[in-house]
Design a protein around this motif. Sequence first.
Motif, PDB file in Angstrom:
ATOM      1  N   LEU A  85       0.831  -1.211   0.000  1.00  0.00           N
ATOM      2  CA  LEU A  85       0.000   0.000   0.000  1.00  0.00           C
ATOM      3  C   LEU A  85       0.863   1.258   0.000  1.00  0.00           C
ATOM      4  O   LEU A  85       0.593   2.213  -0.744  1.00  0.00           O
ATOM      5  N   LYS A  86       1.919   1.261   0.800  1.00  0.00           N
ATOM      6  CA  LYS A  86       2.835   2.410   0.824  1.00  0.00           C
ATOM      7  C   LYS A  86       3.484   2.604  -0.541  1.00  0.00           C
ATOM      8  O   LYS A  86       3.625   3.740  -1.019  1.00  0.00           O
ATOM      9  N   ASN A  87       3.892   1.506  -1.176  1.00  0.00           N
ATOM     10  CA  ASN A  87       4.508   1.598  -2.502  1.00  0.00           C
ATOM     11  C   ASN A  87       3.535   2.167  -3.532  1.00  0.00           C
ATOM     12  O   ASN A  87       3.918   2.979  -4.372  1.00  0.00           O
ATOM     13  N   TYR A  88       2.281   1.724  -3.485  1.00  0.00           N
ATOM     14  CA  TYR A  88       1.277   2.256  -4.415  1.00  0.00           C
ATOM     15  C   TYR A  88       1.073   3.747  -4.208  1.00  0.00           C
ATOM     16  O   TYR A  88       1.060   4.523  -5.173  1.00  0.00           O
ATOM     17  N   PHE A  89       0.909   4.164  -2.974  1.00  0.00           N
ATOM     18  CA  PHE A  89       0.710   5.593  -2.708  1.00  0.00           C
ATOM     19  C   PHE A  89       1.914   6.401  -3.165  1.00  0.00           C
ATOM     20  O   PHE A  89       1.766   7.449  -3.797  1.00  0.00           O
ATOM     21  N   PHE A  90       3.109   5.923  -2.841  1.00  0.00           N
ATOM     22  CA  PHE A  90       4.319   6.624  -3.253  1.00  0.00           C
ATOM     23  C   PHE A  90       4.406   6.713  -4.770  1.00  0.00           C
ATOM     24  O   PHE A  90       4.683   7.776  -5.336  1.00  0.00           O
ATOM     25  N   ARG A  91       4.165   5.598  -5.449  1.00  0.00           N
ATOM     26  CA  ARG A  91       4.278   5.550  -6.902  1.00  0.00           C
ATOM     27  C   ARG A  91       3.280   6.492  -7.575  1.00  0.00           C
ATOM     28  O   ARG A  91       3.649   7.287  -8.443  1.00  0.00           O
ATOM     29  N   TYR A  92       2.027   6.438  -7.159  1.00  0.00           N
ATOM     30  CA  TYR A  92       1.020   7.284  -7.801  1.00  0.00           C
ATOM     31  C   TYR A  92       1.191   8.747  -7.442  1.00  0.00           C
ATOM     32  O   TYR A  92       0.928   9.625  -8.264  1.00  0.00           O
ATOM     33  N   PHE A  93       1.660   9.047  -6.236  1.00  0.00           N
ATOM     34  CA  PHE A  93       1.982  10.431  -5.890  1.00  0.00           C
ATOM     35  C   PHE A  93       3.072  10.958  -6.819  1.00  0.00           C
ATOM     36  O   PHE A  93       2.990  12.072  -7.331  1.00  0.00           O
ATOM     37  N   PHE A  94       4.092  10.147  -7.046  1.00  0.00           N
ATOM     38  CA  PHE A  94       5.194  10.562  -7.914  1.00  0.00           C
ATOM     39  C   PHE A  94       4.722  10.742  -9.355  1.00  0.00           C
ATOM     40  O   PHE A  94       5.125  11.681 -10.033  1.00  0.00           O
ATOM     41  N   TYR A  95       3.858   9.842  -9.842  1.00  0.00           N
ATOM     42  CA  TYR A  95       3.291   9.991 -11.184  1.00  0.00           C
ATOM     43  C   TYR A  95       2.537  11.319 -11.310  1.00  0.00           C
ATOM     44  O   TYR A  95       2.701  12.052 -12.283  1.00  0.00           O
ATOM     45  N   ILE A  96       1.705  11.610 -10.329  1.00  0.00           N
ATOM     46  CA  ILE A  96       0.936  12.858 -10.350  1.00  0.00           C
ATOM     47  C   ILE A  96       1.865  14.061 -10.321  1.00  0.00           C
ATOM     48  O   ILE A  96       1.650  15.037 -11.049  1.00  0.00           O
ATOM     49  N   LEU A  97       2.904  13.994  -9.506  1.00  0.00           N
ATOM     50  CA  LEU A  97       3.869  15.091  -9.416  1.00  0.00           C
ATOM     51  C   LEU A  97       4.551  15.341 -10.762  1.00  0.00           C
ATOM     52  O   LEU A  97       4.639  16.484 -11.221  1.00  0.00           O
TER      53      LEU A  97
END
Length: 128
Positions: free
Chosen positions: A72-84
């Motif tokens: 879950l942490k990896n998903y949040f981190f990954r999608y946050f970075f994509y959005i950024l």
Amino acid sequence: MTEKIFLKTFVYVWVYMPIVFFIVFFVTGQNWNMALNFFLGSLVSIMLMSHNYKTTMKTAKEDHLGLKSRALKNYFFRYFFYILVLAITLLKFQDYRYLIPVFIGFTTFKVVMMISFALAKFGGELDD
């Protein structure tokens, strides 16, 4: 065997990226910004998949009960970075067309991974 093919994907993606980079460059009328945006998306994809793999493997060895939380942490981190990255691209170019090659770049690792697994299955490397 699956992990070995997954790790080979990190090598194969470096062959795929320049080919698609030049395809994007010529398809967009020799627009360097579009091609560089694809490259940016590809690098982000590789970086985040590497981070995902390393943190998941470390968690699996140290605390296998924490894998769900780590995922879950990896998903949040990954999608946050994509959005950024998409937000920065949109702020820089002020045109939604420039988001397309970044998004295509985001899919680079997954596309190469699917091709790697398909070839391994076809070549008999994968166990049924």
